[in-house]
Enzyme design. Structure first.
Site, PDB file in Angstrom:
ATOM      1  N   ASN A 260       0.858  -1.430  -0.191  1.00  0.00           N
ATOM      2  CA  ASN A 260       0.403  -0.224  -0.136  1.00  0.00           C
ATOM      3  C   ASN A 260       0.563   1.171   0.147  1.00  0.00           C
ATOM      4  OD1 ASN A 260      -2.246   1.386   0.442  1.00  0.00           O
ATOM      5  ND2 ASN A 260      -2.076   1.087   2.415  1.00  0.00           N
TER       6      ASN A 260
ATOM      7  N   LYS B  39       0.180   4.357  -0.185  1.00  0.00           N
ATOM      8  CA  LYS B  39      -0.327   5.479   0.650  1.00  0.00           C
ATOM      9  C   LYS B  39      -0.767   6.760  -0.130  1.00  0.00           C
ATOM     10  CE  LYS B  39      -0.322   3.018   4.947  1.00  0.00           C
ATOM     11  NZ  LYS B  39      -0.624   3.288   6.733  1.00  0.00           N
TER      12      LYS B  39
ATOM     13  N   HIS C  75      -9.845   0.742   5.526  1.00  0.00           N
ATOM     14  CA  HIS C  75      -8.194   0.790   6.228  1.00  0.00           C
ATOM     15  C   HIS C  75      -8.544   1.458   7.067  1.00  0.00           C
ATOM     16  CE1 HIS C  75      -4.278   2.227   6.506  1.00  0.00           C
ATOM     17  NE2 HIS C  75      -3.868   1.378   5.450  1.00  0.00           N
TER      18      HIS C  75
ATOM     19  N   GLU D 204      -7.018   3.833   8.297  1.00  0.00           N
ATOM     20  CA  GLU D 204      -7.141   5.964   8.100  1.00  0.00           C
ATOM     21  C   GLU D 204      -7.684   6.107   7.186  1.00  0.00           C
ATOM     22  OE1 GLU D 204      -2.400   4.816   6.998  1.00  0.00           O
ATOM     23  OE2 GLU D 204      -2.811   5.608   5.594  1.00  0.00           O
TER      24      GLU D 204
ATOM     25  N   GLU E  12      -4.755  -5.410  10.735  1.00  0.00           N
ATOM     26  CA  GLU E  12      -3.854  -4.323  10.996  1.00  0.00           C
ATOM     27  C   GLU E  12      -4.306  -3.582  12.326  1.00  0.00           C
ATOM     28  OE1 GLU E  12      -1.983  -2.697   6.803  1.00  0.00           O
ATOM     29  OE2 GLU E  12      -4.389  -1.760   7.187  1.00  0.00           O
TER      30      GLU E  12
ATOM     31  N   GLY F 141       2.768   2.228  10.765  1.00  0.00           N
ATOM     32  CA  GLY F 141       3.527   3.348  10.961  1.00  0.00           C
ATOM     33  C   GLY F 141       3.980   3.636  12.169  1.00  0.00           C
TER      34      GLY F 141
ATOM     35  N   SER G 111       3.539  -2.010  10.176  1.00  0.00           N
ATOM     36  CA  SER G 111       4.933  -2.035  10.679  1.00  0.00           C
ATOM     37  C   SER G 111       5.508  -3.155  10.360  1.00  0.00           C
ATOM     38  CB  SER G 111       5.448  -1.099  11.782  1.00  0.00           C
ATOM     39  OG  SER G 111       5.440  -0.300  12.400  1.00  0.00           O
TER      40      SER G 111
END
Length: 249
Positions: free
Chosen positions: A12, A14, A96, A98, A166, A172, A212
């Site tokens: 991904n 992003k 996701h 985010e 996730e 991250g 990560s």
């Protein structure tokens, strides 16, 4: 049990990349010796989907980072399943964290988009995961399965869905769920599938880990029985992504 499920690694990107850097990443993947038994799918920003598909070698697939749940029309800024298919983009990421957190996408909206994508013949990398607060309150399995339950209400055939667990606290941040923590949630997801979707789906649906993942920890994670691959963020922009693709080799 896990041997019958093909290992799956998604990248991904992003909101990262330029024409030049994406061409470089694609060239590196094209030239690399990647494990032929691993399915590889990369998700560049929407603007670069066609560029990526045009340059990426056959056998490696391209995913959108999102798709809308209507066939066409007055939906400024959105992309439809038909447009992805027309462009030979065979997968999409959905749910996701985010998008759930920053753009406030609800479980129902994610489910509706998943149904539209599956019905339209596009594979879905369906993300689920909990916050640090939820993990500390021991609500991980409850949160994750309720996100998946919303989809199960609308989608009965999960053969084109890859579930990506996730943990939000590990995306991250450099924090990684330990292999035991990750395996535990993956096993709980598979148990939920057996109960809600049937044993066949539980056995065949791939559950991949994101949060990560790096070339340093991928081999240990890949050994776990219920971890069928990875969804990789930042590391997918780097040459080490190839090492992650080859984690099983």
């Amino acid at each position: 049990m896990s041997s019958s499920r093909q290992f799956f690694v998604g990248g991904n990107f992003k909101m990262n990349g330029t024409i030049d850097t994406i061409k470089d990443i694609v060239k590196h993947l094209n030239d690399a010796k990647t494990d032929p038994n691993t399915e590889v799918v990369i998700a560049p920003p929407a603007l670069y989907l066609l560029l990526t598909r045009e340059h990426l070698r056959p056998g490696l697939e391209v995913a959108a980072q999102n798709v809308f749940d209507k066939p066409n029309g007055a939906f400024t800024g959105e992309i439809s399943v038909a447009q992805l298919k027309d462009s030979n983009i065979t997968w999409t990421l959905l749910g996701h964290s985010e998008r759930r957190v920053i753009l406030q996408e609800s479980d129902q909206f994610v489910a509706s988009k998943t149904k539209t994508a599956i019905d339209g013949g596009i594979g879905v990398i369906l993300c689920c995961g909990e916050t640090l607060e939820q993990r500390e309150a021991e609500k991980t399995v409850e949160v994750v399965t309720s996100q998946l339950s919303a989809v199960a209400k609308q989608v009965s055939d999960w053969s084109k869905i890859v579930v990506a667990y996730e943990p939000i606290w590990a995306i991250g941040t450099g924090k990684v769920a330990s292999t035991a923590q990750a395996q535990e949630v993956h096993a709980a997801i598979r148990k939920w599938m057996g109960k809600e979707l049937g044993e066949e789906a539980a056995k065949k649906t791939r559950v991949i880990y994101g949060g990560s993942v790096s070339e340093k920890n991928c081999r240990d994670l890949a050994k776990e029985e219920d971890i069928d691959g990875f969804l990789v963020g930042g590391a997918s922009l780097k040459p080490a992504f190839v090492d992650i693709i080859n984690a099983k080799a």
